[in-house]
Design a protein around this motif. Structure first.
Motif, PDB file in Angstrom:
ATOM      1  N   ALA A 192       0.834  -1.214   0.000  1.00 57.85           N
ATOM      2  CA  ALA A 192       0.000   0.000   0.000  1.00 57.85           C
ATOM      3  C   ALA A 192       0.860   1.252   0.000  1.00 57.85           C
ATOM      4  O   ALA A 192       2.055   1.236   0.278  1.00 57.85           O
ATOM      5  CB  ALA A 192      -0.881  -0.023   1.244  1.00 57.85           C
ATOM      6  N   ALA A 193       0.144   2.301  -0.338  1.00 52.15           N
ATOM      7  CA  ALA A 193       0.825   3.597  -0.349  1.00 52.15           C
ATOM      8  C   ALA A 193       1.082   4.048   1.075  1.00 52.15           C
ATOM      9  O   ALA A 193       0.369   3.636   1.998  1.00 52.15           O
ATOM     10  CB  ALA A 193      -0.061   4.623  -1.071  1.00 52.15           C
ATOM     11  N   PRO A 194       2.071   4.841   1.298  1.00 51.07           N
ATOM     12  CA  PRO A 194       2.372   5.293   2.661  1.00 51.07           C
ATOM     13  C   PRO A 194       1.183   5.928   3.357  1.00 51.07           C
ATOM     14  O   PRO A 194       0.952   5.666   4.539  1.00 51.07           O
ATOM     15  CB  PRO A 194       3.480   6.334   2.446  1.00 51.07           C
ATOM     16  CG  PRO A 194       4.153   5.941   1.172  1.00 51.07           C
ATOM     17  CD  PRO A 194       3.119   5.266   0.324  1.00 51.07           C
ATOM     18  N   ALA A 195       0.431   6.644   2.611  1.00 49.93           N
ATOM     19  CA  ALA A 195      -0.733   7.272   3.249  1.00 49.93           C
ATOM     20  C   ALA A 195      -1.657   6.212   3.813  1.00 49.93           C
ATOM     21  O   ALA A 195      -2.136   6.316   4.964  1.00 49.93           O
ATOM     22  CB  ALA A 195      -1.444   8.156   2.248  1.00 49.93           C
ATOM     23  N   ALA A 196      -1.914   5.206   2.998  1.00 47.96           N
ATOM     24  CA  ALA A 196      -2.799   4.127   3.453  1.00 47.96           C
ATOM     25  C   ALA A 196      -2.174   3.405   4.628  1.00 47.96           C
ATOM     26  O   ALA A 196      -2.837   3.078   5.631  1.00 47.96           O
ATOM     27  CB  ALA A 196      -3.057   3.167   2.294  1.00 47.96           C
ATOM     28  N   GLN A 197      -0.872   3.190   4.496  1.00 49.26           N
ATOM     29  CA  GLN A 197      -0.190   2.515   5.628  1.00 49.26           C
ATOM     30  C   GLN A 197      -0.381   3.329   6.907  1.00 49.26           C
ATOM     31  O   GLN A 197      -0.668   2.784   7.983  1.00 49.26           O
ATOM     32  CB  GLN A 197       1.316   2.355   5.336  1.00 49.26           C
ATOM     33  CG  GLN A 197       1.621   1.268   4.316  1.00 49.26           C
ATOM     34  CD  GLN A 197       3.109   1.258   3.972  1.00 49.26           C
ATOM     35  OE1 GLN A 197       3.815   2.262   4.094  1.00 49.26           O
ATOM     36  NE2 GLN A 197       3.590   0.112   3.505  1.00 49.26           N
ATOM     37  N   GLY A 198      -0.214   4.641   6.710  1.00 47.47           N
ATOM     38  CA  GLY A 198      -0.369   5.523   7.864  1.00 47.47           C
ATOM     39  C   GLY A 198      -1.723   5.357   8.522  1.00 47.47           C
ATOM     40  O   GLY A 198      -1.844   5.275   9.746  1.00 47.47           O
ATOM     41  N   ALA A 199      -2.737   5.282   7.683  1.00 49.74           N
ATOM     42  CA  ALA A 199      -4.094   5.162   8.223  1.00 49.74           C
ATOM     43  C   ALA A 199      -4.258   3.892   9.042  1.00 49.74           C
ATOM     44  O   ALA A 199      -4.849   3.890  10.143  1.00 49.74           O
ATOM     45  CB  ALA A 199      -5.087   5.205   7.081  1.00 49.74           C
TER      46      ALA A 199
END
Lengths: 691, 125
Positions: free
Chosen positions: A113-120
């Motif tokens: 996943a994209a970092p943003a998604a990972q962040g979430a």
């Protein structure tokens, strides 16, 4: 052996006795003379009490020692159990964190996943687990890609990415595909201890990562990399890193129940305090490395892992009280768990037991005292009665019998004494009876003799020549002397029994003295001694038994005659006592005198003043005894004052008595008028004429 | 009897008197002393041919007088008649030991006394 013991203990007991005895005397003195250290009563009581109390004390002591040891052991075991449990839970907790991270990492599409998604996703997880302070994803180059940071209660996406390519928290999972649990560190002044836990996205082990033994590879800072990743497809993967607080550990430590005042604490392998019920101390970054128990822990790190050391020590705690402290190594993590408990608390039951046994000992002691005292009294009372009774018998009261309800041996003794008293009594009674019999039997024939002589002398049956008269007179005198002696004996026996009646009549002492001297005139003359009577005419008449006093005076005069050399002076004296309560008669002579040791003896029955050369002898030895009894029967007193070589004076004190028994011989009316009716002739002197 | 002198030493006046009367009646010249000290003095001054000596006397008893008489050269051979107690063997032995010339037990019979006295006075010196 016993000698050795004796040598050691005797000085000890002596010293003890020397110190205790005076104190005891002082204390006992207040309770009367019967409480001497040597008294049987005290010794018995001491014996009884000690024999009751000492075993109790010994038993209590032994029990105390035994239970102390076992209580300590129990406490230590309990503490170790607590430590183990805490250890297990900590290990479990760390394992949980790892599992959690792995779960996150293995989620489908997480890595891709994209970092943003990972962040979430990370945010979601971190919401549920407050001990996750920071989570970040590291790329295969070791750079942080995504980072979520918890500040206070909020989660922030951070952008201060850190290059961790050289750090172990990346290298272990990143290069070697092994989960990593880092050492505890203090991030900043106000933050508590934290640790890094990181997992690879493609773990090399399929096994259970919460297994302590598998941590082994992780924790050993193997520079050489002794933990080898398995062979196989080597792939550099991403790493999920979490900065974990020890909140959970603190909770565990808080929850630990170690008695009432005990506690648990955790230290890291360097001795830094990681967890403690008092949080501030952890925040203060206390170094516990120099505490003895921690030192032991640190020293024991090289020991076999996984086994608690089992030893315990009592150390001074922070407040200065002695604590039982044990340390326990968490296998794998290498942290030390210290579980401490106040010694007093651990030994609580012992103290309770000791207090209770002291109380019981006192109670029992009291009971023993009470029963012991009555027992001792029970034994000593008959003994005292025996003592009293024997004393009474010994001092002459032969009628006394020891009456007491005693047991066995003492009763036998008492019976024997009573029997003895009985035989003594009957003996003395028969003696008395004998005396009476003899005396009466003696008097009868004597009366016959005297009677015949008198009759012939009276010329009733024919004339008597002067020569014959002289012989008859001699005979009569001898007979009368004998009669007098017998009479004295009889009267003495009566006086001793208290049966003699003192028949008082009023008479003049001067008159009596003159009579005495007259009756002994022949003797005085023959012995060529000078007898004088120095009695004032004004001396009042006295009420006494005339016959007895006459005999006393005669006796004293005869003694004086016998115990003085030829030409000596003898004087009969009398005077009133200053307060007019008595008359004092005396017979004085300037003869040889009597030595001091005999001054009282001569009045005893058969007591004679006999020097080695038999220089002094007083007839049968009964004369003065008779005088003493006769005088004392009047309530008076007789004594002698004498100086050897100078002379003696025998004194008789006769109290002037009020009551007068009318005796048939008395023709005088007692009363003040009788005084002053003195006979003519104040002083009369009779000189011995020379043949 | 040639006028022999007899000294009687006895503290009992009655006995002394009795002996005096009896012995005087038998023809002797008799004196009495009533204690030991006086007796010794009379031995010296009266110089009797025989001494009748009682044992029990105050101040100086018969034994003392006897010893004294025997110790003096002049009276070493003076006949002394001791009046001893009847049943006391020790008295008798003592009398012999101390050199009494004879003894007679009290109470005595007058005949015996006279006999003894005569015997002792006529004995060879």
């Amino acid at each position: 052996m016993s000698d050795w013991i004796r040598r050691r203990t005797i000085p000890l007991t002596e010293g003890l006795r020397q110190r205790v005895a005076p104190l005891f005397q002082k204390w006992a003195g207040r309770y009367g003379p019967s409480l001497s250290v040597k008294s049987l009563r005290v010794r018995l009581m001491a014996l009884v009490i000690l024999s009751g109390i000492i075993p109790m004390i010994l038993t209590a002591g032994v029990l105390t020692i035994i239970s102390r040891r076992s209580l300590l052991n129990i406490s230590v075991e309990q503490q170790q159990e607590v430590a183990r449990r805490i250890g297990d839970r900590i290990v479990g907790h760390v394992g949980n964190v790892k599992t959690l991270l792995l779960t996150i990492v293995r989620q489908r599409d997480f890595i891709a996943a994209a970092p943003a998604a990972q962040g979430a996703i990370l945010v979601d997880f971190m919401k549920g687990y407050p001990y996750l302070m920071e989570c970040s994803v590291l790329g295969s180059d070791g750079m942080e890609i995504v980072k979520i940071v918890r500040r206070g209660t909020k989660l922030f996406r951070a952008t201060n990415y850190v290059n961790r390519s050289r750090r172990e928290e990346f290298r272990s999972p990143g290069l070697r595909r092994m989960s990593y649990v880092g050492p505890v560190f203090f991030a900043s002044r106000d933050q508590g201890p934290q640790m890094f836990i990181s997992v690879p996205s493609n773990p090399s082990f399929v096994g259970d990562e919460s297994n302590p033994e598998e941590f082994l590879g992780n924790m050993k800072q193997s520079s050489a990399g002794s933990a080898r990743p398995p062979r196989g497809k080597q792939s550099r993967g991403a790493v999920l890193l979490a900065r974990v607080s020890l909140e959970k550990v603190w909770e565990l430590v808080d929850d630990a129940s170690v008695g009432e005042k005990g506690f648990a604490a955790v230290v890291d392998p360097k001795g830094n305090l990681l967890a403690h019920p008092v949080r501030d101390r952890v925040f203060a970054h206390e170094k516990w490395a120099d505490r003895t128990v921690v030192k032991e822990f640190l020293e024991g790190q090289s020991e076999e892992l996984g086994l608690p050391t089992g030893k315990f020590h009592t150390h001074e705690g922070d407040e200065g009280e002695r604590m039982v402290m044990i340390h326990h190594r968490i296998p794998g993590l290498g942290w030390g768990i210290i579980v401490a408990r106040p010694l007093k608390e651990a030994l609580g039951p012992v103290r309770k037991m000791r207090n209770r046994s002291v109380l019981i000992a006192l109670m029992v002691g009291g009971l023993i005292w009470f029963f012991g005292a009555s027992l001792v009294r029970h034994i000593l009372e008959p003994l005292r009665q025996l003592q009293d009774g024997v004393q009474k018998i010994g001092t002459g009261d032969l009628k006394h019998r020891i009456v007491a309800n005693m047991s066995d041996e003492l009763q036998t003794l008492a019976d024997e004494f009573n029997k003895m008293a009985e035989s003594l009594e009957s003996l003395s009674m028969s003696q008395r009876d004998l005396t009476h019999m003899i005396v009466h039997d003696l008097k009868s024939p004597l009366s016959g003799v005297l009677g015949c002589i008198d009759y012939v002398s009276s010329e009733a049956i024919g004339a008597v020549t002067p020569e014959q008269k002289k012989m008859l007179s001699l005979a009569s005198k001898s007979g009368k002397d004998l009669l007098r002696l017998i009479q004295n004996l009889l009267d003495m026996a009566k006086m001793e029994e208290g049966r003699l009646e003192v028949r008082r009549e009023a008479f003049s002492i001067l008159e009596l003295a003159a009579e005495c001297v007259d009756d002994l005139e022949a003797n005085i003359r023959r012995e060529k001694k000078m007898v004088s009577v120095e009695i004032p005419r004004s001396l009042p008449t006295i009420r006494a038994d005339r016959d007895l006093i006459y005999r006393v005076m005669t006796n004293l005069l005869q003694n004086a005659l016998k115990h003085t050399p030829t030409g000596a002076e003898i004087s009969l004296r009398a005077r009133m006592e200053p307060d007019s309560s008595a008359v004092i008669l005396s017979v004085w002579d300037n003869g040889e005198g009597i030595s001091k040791e005999y001054l009282e003896k001569i009045f005893e029955k058969f007591g004679q003043a006999e020097g080695k050369k038999q220089k002094l002898r007083v007839g049968t030895g009964l004369g003065l005894t008779f005088c003493k009894l006769a005088v004392e029967a009047h309530g008076g007193k007789i004594w002698v004052e004498s100086t050897v070589g100078k002379g003696s004076e025998f004194f008789v004190r006769l109290p002037m008595d009020a009551p007068v028994e009318l005796s048939p011989a008395a023709g005088l009316n007692p009363g003040p008028e009788a005084r002053g009716a003195a006979k003519p002739g104040t002083v009369s002197k009779t000189e011995g004429a020379y043949t | 009897m040639s006028n022999k002198k007899i000294l009687v030493v006895d503290d009992e006046h009655n006995i002394a008197d009795l002996l005096m009367v009896v012995l005087t009646g038998a023809g002797y010249t008799v004196r009495a002393a009533y204690n030991g000290v006086e007796g010794l003095r009379e031995v010296q001054s009266f110089q009797p041919n025989l001494v009748i000596l009682d044992v029990n006397m105050p101040q100086l008893d018969g034994w003392g007088v006897l010893s004294s008489i025997r110790a003096t050269e002049a009276t070493r051979k003076l006949p002394v008649l001791m009046c001893t107690q009847r049943d006391l063997i020790s008295d008798v032995e003592r009398a012999e030991m101390l050199g009494a010339s004879g003894y007679i037990a009290k109470p005595f019979e007058i005949d015996r006394v006279l006999h003894k006295v005569q015997q002792m006075l006529s004995a060879p010196a």
